[in-house]
Design a protein around this motif. Structure first.
Motif, short mmCIF file in Angstrom:
data_model
loop_
_atom_site.label_atom_id
_atom_site.label_comp_id
_atom_site.label_asym_id
_atom_site.label_seq_id
_atom_site.Cartn_x
_atom_site.Cartn_y
_atom_site.Cartn_z
N ASN A 274 0.81 -1.24 0.07
CA ASN A 274 -0.07 0.16 -0.01
C ASN A 274 0.94 1.21 -0.06
OD1 ASN A 274 -2.31 -1.45 0.11
ND2 ASN A 274 -2.30 -1.49 2.28
N LEU A 275 0.43 2.30 -0.76
CA LEU A 275 1.23 3.40 -1.09
C LEU A 275 0.61 4.70 -0.29
CD1 LEU A 275 2.50 3.06 -4.53
CD2 LEU A 275 3.60 2.41 -2.48
N GLN A 276 1.41 5.64 0.12
CA GLN A 276 0.75 6.85 0.70
C GLN A 276 0.51 7.72 -0.71
OE1 GLN A 276 2.21 8.48 4.40
NE2 GLN A 276 3.37 6.52 4.64
N ALA A 277 0.24 9.11 -0.40
CA ALA A 277 0.23 10.06 -1.43
C ALA A 277 1.24 10.02 -2.52
CB ALA A 277 -0.04 11.32 -1.05
N ASN A 278 0.97 10.02 -3.71
CA ASN A 278 2.08 9.99 -4.60
C ASN A 278 1.78 10.37 -6.13
OD1 ASN A 278 1.09 7.43 -6.37
ND2 ASN A 278 0.66 6.82 -4.38
N GLU A 279 2.74 10.37 -7.05
CA GLU A 279 2.42 10.84 -8.43
C GLU A 279 2.48 9.73 -9.33
OE1 GLU A 279 4.97 14.15 -9.18
OE2 GLU A 279 4.35 15.47 -7.52
N GLY A 280 2.47 8.73 -8.88
CA GLY A 280 2.59 7.71 -9.73
C GLY A 280 3.65 6.69 -9.73
N LEU A 281 3.98 5.66 -10.58
CA LEU A 281 4.80 4.59 -10.57
C LEU A 281 5.60 4.47 -11.89
CD1 LEU A 281 3.21 1.64 -8.84
CD2 LEU A 281 5.12 3.11 -7.78
N HIS A 282 6.96 4.08 -11.70
CA HIS A 282 7.68 3.75 -12.68
C HIS A 282 8.20 2.23 -12.47
CE1 HIS A 282 10.73 3.90 -16.07
NE2 HIS A 282 11.57 3.32 -15.39
N ILE A 283 7.67 1.47 -13.55
CA ILE A 283 7.57 0.09 -13.54
C ILE A 283 8.47 -0.42 -14.63
CG2 ILE A 283 6.47 -2.12 -13.52
CD1 ILE A 283 3.92 -0.07 -12.79
N LYS A 284 9.53 -1.47 -14.14
CA LYS A 284 10.30 -1.91 -15.25
C LYS A 284 10.27 -3.77 -15.19
CE LYS A 284 14.00 1.48 -15.00
NZ LYS A 284 15.46 1.76 -14.81
N TYR A 285 10.31 -4.11 -16.33
CA TYR A 285 10.21 -5.63 -16.18
C TYR A 285 11.69 -6.20 -17.07
CZ TYR A 285 5.30 -5.53 -15.74
OH TYR A 285 4.05 -5.27 -15.28
N HIS A 286 12.38 -6.83 -16.15
CA HIS A 286 13.67 -7.41 -16.67
C HIS A 286 13.47 -9.23 -16.80
CE1 HIS A 286 15.33 -3.40 -15.02
NE2 HIS A 286 16.29 -3.64 -16.07
N VAL A 287 14.24 -9.56 -17.50
CA VAL A 287 14.68 -11.24 -17.58
C VAL A 287 15.99 -11.40 -17.66
CG1 VAL A 287 12.13 -11.18 -18.51
CG2 VAL A 287 14.09 -11.26 -20.05
#
Length: 302
Positions: free
Chosen positions: A270-283
């Motif tokens: 769970n997250l507090q107030a924020n401006e979004g997420l940067h999500i990465k997928y590595h293999v």
């Protein structure tokens, strides 16, 4: 069973100096190997090693591969779903030796971690997502990046089948080198059970490659991620993972939560107030055209 369990718990005391190797061998040889193999099923790895160290006879019994295979599958809580190329005692040590993927590389970025558990890939296809909702249909786009942009999920192929181990990692912000930086990133880190024992991995010849990333530029309530065996995406055991109320923290609970089933793993924070997420997928693959042997889904606040 109760009597055997009491024997199993007390047998390691035989390492006491008042017992000689000869007396231990004499005692053990009055019993069949299969009896002690059965007793060994109630011992953890440390106790097995202690028992094997008492005398040559116990060493020959306890070091049998079937004993360590049972212990490994039992403690990982997974079924016997694969053939292995390594001895089970080495796989046990790799799984329970306290090591993780960031201990091999990027130690300076690592903050903390926790073991989630183990699961099985029976098929060579995986479904990766940051939305813990069972999809009505699988994403269909020409590239992984387009799948992520459209659905927030993607498909991976050529997964190495067998037992996978999942950890939740907490990493320092990757965009700076300051030890005092408060920026953190959570990583769902899953790997094939044999990875740490593979020579090419140990030499550093296999590296993680970015296969897709995207930003969610709006307030998000949580950072979540999941890895699923597509073959079992609709199974009853996987359905337990999509029942978020059963394992996700309540509002105001900021501790990361994780759940593993027979064929899937997921995390949620769970997250507090924020401006979004940067999500990465590595293999990571076993060579340029080899099977996928490790997967990472990383999430960082914007």
């Amino acid at each position: 069973m109760g009597k055997r369990l009491r024997v199993a718990k007390s047998i390691c005391s035989c390492a006491s100096p008042r017992y000689t190797s000869a007396s231990l061998s004499s005692f053990a040889c009055r019993h069949d190997d299969d009896i002690w193999t059965e007793i060994a099923k109630y011992l953890d790895g440390k106790s097995l090693v202690m028992l094997a160290a008492t005398c040559k006879w116990f060493l020959s019994v306890i070091m049998h591969d079937s004993v360590w295979k049972y212990a490994c599958l039992r403690d990982l809580q997974v079924p016997d779903c694969c053939q292995t190329t390594f001895k089970w005692i080495n796989l046990y040590a790799s799984a329970f030796g306290g090591s993780h993927s960031y201990a091999f590389r990027q130690k300076e970025k690592h903050i903390d971690w926790m073991r989630i558990g183990a699961f099985c890939f029976n098929s060579s296809d995986a479904f990766l997502t940051e939305k813990l909702i069972c999809p009505s249909k699988l994403p269909k786009e020409d590239t992984i990046q387009n799948m992520l942009n459209t659905y927030g999920s993607c498909l991976l192929h050529n997964i190495k089948t067998g037992i996978w181990i999942a950890d939740l990692q907490l990493i320092r912000c990757p965009v700076c080198d300051l030890n005092t930086c408060d920026g953190t990133m959570q990583v769902l880190d899953a790997r094939h059970m044999e990875l740490f024992l593979t020579e090419e991995y140990q030499k550093g010849n296999w590296e993680y490659k970015l296969v897709g990333s995207h930003d969610v530029r709006k307030l998000v309530d949580c950072a979540a991620g999941g890895i699923f065996d597509i073959k079992h995406l609709k199974s009853s055991t996987t359905a337990d993972l999509f029942n978020l109320k059963s394992w996700v923290g309540s509002h105001g609970d900021w501790q990361p939560k994780a759940m593993v089933t027979c064929h899937a793993v997921a995390i949620n924070t769970n997250l507090q107030a924020n401006e979004g997420l940067h999500i990465k997928y590595h293999v990571m693959t076993s060579g340029e055209t080899g099977d996928v042997v490790s997967i990472r889904i990383s999430q960082q606040l914007l």
